[in-house]
Enzyme design. Structure first.
Site, PDB file in Angstrom:
ATOM      1  CB  THR A 164      -9.528   0.564   6.132  1.00 12.50           C
ATOM      2  OG1 THR A 164      -8.783   0.731   4.930  1.00 12.50           O
ATOM      3  CG2 THR A 164     -11.004   0.477   5.823  1.00 12.50           C
ATOM      4  CE1 TYR A 169      -2.199   6.638  13.796  1.00 15.27           C
ATOM      5  CE2 TYR A 169      -1.235   8.365  12.448  1.00 15.27           C
ATOM      6  CZ  TYR A 169      -1.380   7.744  13.672  1.00 15.27           C
ATOM      7  OH  TYR A 169      -0.704   8.224  14.756  1.00 15.27           O
ATOM      8  CG  ASN A 170     -10.247   7.084  10.437  1.00 18.00           C
ATOM      9  OD1 ASN A 170     -10.526   8.011  11.183  1.00 18.00           O
ATOM     10  ND2 ASN A 170     -11.165   6.221   9.992  1.00 18.00           N
ATOM     11  CE1 TYR A 171     -12.131  -0.340  12.151  1.00 21.05           C
ATOM     12  CE2 TYR A 171     -10.650  -1.820  10.994  1.00 21.05           C
ATOM     13  CZ  TYR A 171     -11.792  -1.616  11.732  1.00 21.05           C
ATOM     14  OH  TYR A 171     -12.596  -2.672  12.051  1.00 21.05           O
ATOM     15  CD  GLU A 198      -3.337   8.710   7.229  1.00 24.84           C
ATOM     16  OE1 GLU A 198      -2.096   8.718   7.059  1.00 24.84           O
ATOM     17  OE2 GLU A 198      -4.052   7.745   6.939  1.00 24.84           O
ATOM     18  CG  ASP A 233      -2.102  -0.949   1.043  1.00 30.01           C
ATOM     19  OD1 ASP A 233      -2.476  -1.240  -0.103  1.00 30.01           O
ATOM     20  OD2 ASP A 233      -2.639  -1.415   2.066  1.00 30.01           O
TER      21      ASP A 233
END
Length: 255
Positions: A156, A158-160, A116, A45
């Site tokens: 899905t 760092y936010n997750y 992000e 990724d």
């Protein structure tokens, strides 16, 4: 798209990805990205994000093949039948976030983020942030380890991990998520319209320094950060049928 598209194979610097690049280039040929109909990114990724950033001026679709670990933005790696997979691939279009951060010395840092934009404490004490949305102060003081604004595509990542919500592609919202919020106690964040402009002002920046990061493009000792969606830039990502971002985002919530 022609029956035999011109492909640019791009690989991360891992041995697995470089070997895949050699095999695929020998089988299907490879051109420079500027001359390609499709770019095939070989890696994880992180390399996919790097490829999207590096080729955004081309408006060329990117098809990822996973040679890394998680590969949320990637398709499975298979060498046979690549042309058929590319012909059948479904396209998702995402817009990045634009970060404008100002450091204590007055320097302006601008960067784009597909996943992000995050603010993180850069010292031993918790950060203190004031949050404004579209010019209106919404939270006078957030005491935390950090905060981030995420796109649906990055929700899905760092936010997750920070317990933020997973956002469906096409939902036209952004996630504002706090990391280890101390005050307001356990404040989890907010969902914002995609067109909202988010501003963070760093309070007591000398005592409580903060850094800002947009997809690993960092700015140190910031005093303010403005974040908004950038609709004039679009990233075209190709997925095998039934394995697009929409399906992956739904599936991730039932793991």
């Amino acid at each position: 798209m022609s029956e035999q598209p011109k492909i640019a194979f791009m690989a991360s610097d891992t041995a697995i990805a470089l070997e895949a690049q050699r095999h695929l280039s020998a089988q299907y040929g490879s051109v420079d990205p500027e001359a390609a109909d499709i770019i095939v990114a070989l890696g994880g990724d992180g390399f996919m994000l790097q490829t999207l950033h590096g080729t955004q001026h081309l408006d060329t679709p990117v098809y990822g093949m996973n040679c890394g670990t998680i590969g949320f933005l990637m398709n499975e790696y298979h060498e046979p039948g690549l042309m058929e997979r590319l012909a059948d691939a479904e396209e998702e279009v995402i817009n990045p976030l634009k970060m404008r951060a100002i450091s204590a010395d007055g320097k302006v840092h601008e960067a784009l983020a597909i996943n992000e934009v995050s603010l993180l404490r850069a010292g031993p004490q918790a950060a203190k942030l004031r949050i404004s949305i579209d010019g209106k102060v919404r939270l006078d003081e957030l005491v935390c380890d950090g905060a981030l604004v995420s796109t649906p595509a990055g929700s899905t990542a760092y936010n997750y991990s920070a317990h933020g919500p997973i956002l469906p592609i096409g939902s036209d919202v952004l996630a504002l998520t706090a990391m280890s919020a101390f005050r307001p106690r356990r404040w989890r964040g907010a969902l914002l319209p995609a067109g909202a402009e988010v501003r963070f002002d760093v309070l007591q920046s000398k005592k409580r320094p903060v850094m800002a990061d947009a997809d690993s493009r960092s700015a140190g000792n910031v005093v303010s950060v403005e974040i908004r969606s950038e609709p004039t830039i679009r990233h075209r990502i190709l997925f095998d049928p039934g394995h697009g971002l929409e399906e992956r985002l739904i599936r991730e919530q039932f793991v």
